[in-house]
Design a protein around this motif. Structure first.
Motif, PDB file in Angstrom:
ATOM      1  N   ARG A 183       0.830  -1.201   0.000  1.00 45.26           N
ATOM      2  CA  ARG A 183       0.000   0.000   0.000  1.00 45.26           C
ATOM      3  C   ARG A 183       0.874   1.265   0.000  1.00 45.26           C
ATOM      4  N   ASP A 184       0.257   2.364  -0.441  1.00 45.95           N
ATOM      5  CA  ASP A 184       0.893   3.693  -0.421  1.00 45.95           C
ATOM      6  C   ASP A 184       2.197   3.739  -1.222  1.00 45.95           C
ATOM      7  N   ASN A 185       2.172   3.168  -2.420  1.00 45.61           N
ATOM      8  CA  ASN A 185       3.292   3.277  -3.340  1.00 45.61           C
ATOM      9  C   ASN A 185       2.846   4.056  -4.571  1.00 45.61           C
ATOM     10  N   LYS A 186       3.508   3.850  -5.704  1.00 49.58           N
ATOM     11  CA  LYS A 186       3.175   4.551  -6.941  1.00 49.58           C
ATOM     12  C   LYS A 186       2.829   3.573  -8.055  1.00 49.58           C
ATOM     13  N   ILE A 187       2.267   2.451  -7.692  1.00 46.93           N
ATOM     14  CA  ILE A 187       1.964   1.396  -8.653  1.00 46.93           C
ATOM     15  C   ILE A 187       0.690   1.748  -9.413  1.00 46.93           C
ATOM     16  N   ARG A 188       0.773   1.747 -10.748  1.00 50.67           N
ATOM     17  CA  ARG A 188      -0.385   2.004 -11.599  1.00 50.67           C
ATOM     18  C   ARG A 188      -0.880   0.739 -12.295  1.00 50.67           C
ATOM     19  N   ILE A 189       0.075  -0.146 -12.603  1.00 51.79           N
ATOM     20  CA  ILE A 189      -0.244  -1.365 -13.335  1.00 51.79           C
ATOM     21  C   ILE A 189       0.461  -2.538 -12.664  1.00 51.79           C
ATOM     22  N   LEU A 190      -0.251  -3.658 -12.529  1.00 52.23           N
ATOM     23  CA  LEU A 190       0.319  -4.863 -11.942  1.00 52.23           C
ATOM     24  C   LEU A 190      -0.113  -6.049 -12.788  1.00 52.23           C
ATOM     25  N   ASP A 191       0.859  -6.687 -13.432  1.00 52.54           N
ATOM     26  CA  ASP A 191       0.566  -7.807 -14.325  1.00 52.54           C
ATOM     27  C   ASP A 191       0.120  -9.024 -13.523  1.00 52.54           C
ATOM     28  N   SER A 192      -0.860  -9.741 -14.032  1.00 53.10           N
ATOM     29  CA  SER A 192      -1.348 -10.933 -13.340  1.00 53.10           C
ATOM     30  C   SER A 192      -0.262 -12.000 -13.227  1.00 53.10           C
ATOM     31  N   LYS A 193       0.698 -12.017 -14.172  1.00 52.64           N
ATOM     32  CA  LYS A 193       1.786 -12.993 -14.103  1.00 52.64           C
ATOM     33  C   LYS A 193       2.648 -12.763 -12.866  1.00 52.64           C
ATOM     34  N   THR A 194       2.692 -11.531 -12.381  1.00 49.77           N
ATOM     35  CA  THR A 194       3.453 -11.229 -11.172  1.00 49.77           C
ATOM     36  C   THR A 194       2.839 -11.905  -9.957  1.00 49.77           C
ATOM     37  N   MET A 195       1.513 -12.031  -9.961  1.00 49.87           N
ATOM     38  CA  MET A 195       0.808 -12.557  -8.790  1.00 49.87           C
ATOM     39  C   MET A 195       0.649 -14.074  -8.808  1.00 49.87           C
ATOM     40  N   GLN A 196       0.752 -14.677  -9.954  1.00 52.87           N
ATOM     41  CA  GLN A 196       0.442 -16.112 -10.079  1.00 52.87           C
ATOM     42  C   GLN A 196       1.251 -17.026  -9.167  1.00 52.87           C
ATOM     43  N   PRO A 197       2.543 -16.749  -8.852  1.00 56.83           N
ATOM     44  CA  PRO A 197       3.272 -17.645  -7.936  1.00 56.83           C
ATOM     45  C   PRO A 197       2.763 -17.589  -6.500  1.00 56.83           C
ATOM     46  N   LEU A 198       1.967 -16.581  -6.163  1.00 55.46           N
ATOM     47  CA  LEU A 198       1.564 -16.359  -4.764  1.00 55.46           C
ATOM     48  C   LEU A 198       0.243 -17.063  -4.452  1.00 55.46           C
ATOM     49  N   PHE A 199       0.193 -18.364  -4.670  1.00 52.86           N
ATOM     50  CA  PHE A 199      -1.076 -19.081  -4.484  1.00 52.86           C
ATOM     51  C   PHE A 199      -1.393 -19.357  -3.018  1.00 52.86           C
ATOM     52  N   GLN A 200      -0.465 -19.024  -2.077  1.00 42.35           N
ATOM     53  CA  GLN A 200      -0.727 -19.185  -0.643  1.00 42.35           C
ATOM     54  C   GLN A 200      -1.128 -17.866   0.023  1.00 42.35           C
ATOM     55  N   LEU A 201      -1.299 -16.822  -0.784  1.00 44.53           N
ATOM     56  CA  LEU A 201      -1.541 -15.484  -0.247  1.00 44.53           C
ATOM     57  C   LEU A 201      -2.846 -15.426   0.543  1.00 44.53           C
ATOM     58  N   GLN A 202      -2.754 -14.855   1.748  1.00 46.27           N
ATOM     59  CA  GLN A 202      -3.926 -14.727   2.622  1.00 46.27           C
ATOM     60  C   GLN A 202      -4.280 -13.278   2.923  1.00 46.27           C
TER      61      GLN A 202
END
Length: 434
Positions: A183-202
């Motif tokens: 939170r509170d960064n300067k992110i405008r775009i986040l590719d779904s491929k970046t998130m795919q390894p995080l399948f344990q995310l809670q």
């Protein structure tokens, strides 16, 4: 009995640790939560004091450590550390071997420092690390494999940095990550491929970023929803205008759109084409949803029939349209426009076509050359006549003035004798004394 009582007192929680090493006077050494802990925060120290090698928790926050030197902990024998707190230390750089020897480290706090990037080489020496806190550091990006070797990491806090870019393989080794705070960064775009390894995310915190809620994050939102990843506070859109200031939770996937974008140059094209031959015009666009394409000639829709053929290829969000025009003649000249549109907007590409007879063109060209050469010939003729006239006049004046002789007194008789009798009166002469 007295000996047993003394041994027990040595290990009472809250009592001083190893009796063979005296606790530094600026620090506090005690048992805390079942671990040997040393508190040396805000003591103006620039180096580690001598501590017991059995120390498990070290709080060194608030001191002055602009650079974490090589073997910073190993040199002091602190190889049993499990938790290290180094926040507010003005840290700018970390030697790649600064954390060497900390094989048992499970928690590291580097918050509120001046690190411009994640110290990946240093973190490679902490294979058991489970919690990493780097909030409020001027970190602008997270590159591929930044967290290589940290497969045990469960918590990553990068709140309040200046992150604007996260590569698609930044989190690839973090298959066990449970909490990600961005939170509170300067992110405008986040590719779904970046998130795919995080399948344990809670837990996922993404609020406070200037999210561009178009098709570029559509698949990321879809992934979060399909995996039921909890977000305590929903992110807010900063654009585009139709969804400005709306939280993600209020948007459907259809709201994450991208207007058409031309994949070729949009500058008007000027094409000269010979009559009687075929011509193919091609345009290509991308957009989400996939754009529709129309063709017009001078603003009038083109009717597909015997004189033309239209073909369309669709590849995901990309569409390519080719218009084949048969037997083109001058009457087919004009402005051909390929326009793509979807709910997000429209864009067009123009082709200005002129059907020109090549032979006629060359005849016109030859005629122009002839005219130019003829004009040049006329100018040359006039100039020649001028030179001839000027030369004649010059010779006439020379002959006219040659009838006057300028002679001296002693030459007068000689000249008159040389002239024929019948021509002496035709010359005038001037006698000059020398």
């Amino acid at each position: 009995m007295k000996t047993n009582i003394l041994l027990c007192l040595l290990f009472v929680p809250g009592s001083q640790l190893n009796p063979y090493i005296q606790c530094p006077h600026v620090c506090t050494c005690k048992w805390k939560s079942g671990k040997e802990s040393v508190e040396c925060s805000n003591t103006l120290l620039g180096e580690l004091p001598v501590l017991a090698d059995t120390t498990q928790v070290l709080n060194f926050s608030g001191n002055h450590l602009p650079t974490l030197k090589v073997d910073f902990f190993l040199a002091g024998g602190l190889v049993n550390l499990q938790e290290v707190y180094l926040s507010h230390t003005h840290m700018e750089t970390m030697n790649r071997h600064s954390l060497r020897g900390l094989n048992n480290l499970v928690k590291l706090d580097l918050s509120y420092n001046l690190l411009s990037k994640v110290p990946a080489p240093s973190l490679a020496f902490t294979p058991q690390l489970r919690e990493l806190y780097i909030p409020h550091n001027p970190i602008h990006s997270i590159d591929d494999f930044t967290f290589q070797g940290l497969s045990e990491l469960t918590t990553l806090d990068m709140t309040g940095c200046s992150i604007g870019y996260i590569s698609t393989r930044a989190f690839s080794p973090l298959h066990g990550l449970e909490k990600l705070l961005l939170r509170d960064n300067k992110i405008r775009i986040l590719d779904s491929k970046t998130m795919q390894p995080l399948f344990q995310l809670q837990t996922l915190e993404l609020e406070g970023n200037p999210w561009m809620c178009n098709c570029s994050i559509k698949h990321t939102v879809k992934w979060i929803r399909e995996n039921n990843v909890p977000m305590p506070r929903p992110p807010i859109c900063s654009g585009p205008s139709p969804v400005f200031h709306k939280p993600w939770i209020q948007l459907s996937l259809k709201d994450f759109i991208c207007p058409p974008v031309s994949l070729i140059s949009q500058k008007p094209r000027y094409i000269n084409h010979p009559p009687g031959s075929n011509l193919t015009l091609t345009c290509s666009y991308s957009g989400d949803p996939t754009p529709a394409i129309t063709w017009t000639l001078n603003g009038v829709p083109i009717i597909i029939g015997q004189k033309n053929l239209l073909s369309t290829e669709i590849d995901g969000e990309r569409i390519t349209s080719s218009l084949l025009l048969y037997s083109m003649y001058p009457r087919d000249s004009g402005r051909y426009t390929c326009e793509a549109f979807n709910i997000g907007g429209n864009v067009s590409t123009e082709f200005n076509i002129q059907i020109v007879d090549v032979n006629l063109f060359y005849e016109i060209f030859r005629l122009k050359i002839y005219i130019v050469l003829s004009g040049a010939g006329c100018v040359l003729l006039v100039f020649t006549l001028f030179l001839i006239g000027y030369n004649y006049k010059f010779r006439y004046n020379k002959i006219k003035y040659s009838n006057q002789l300028i002679i001296s007194d002693n030459q007068e008789t000689q000249w008159l004798q040389l002239l024929p009798d019948n021509t002496r009166n035709n010359f005038s002469y001037i006698s000059v004394r020398f």
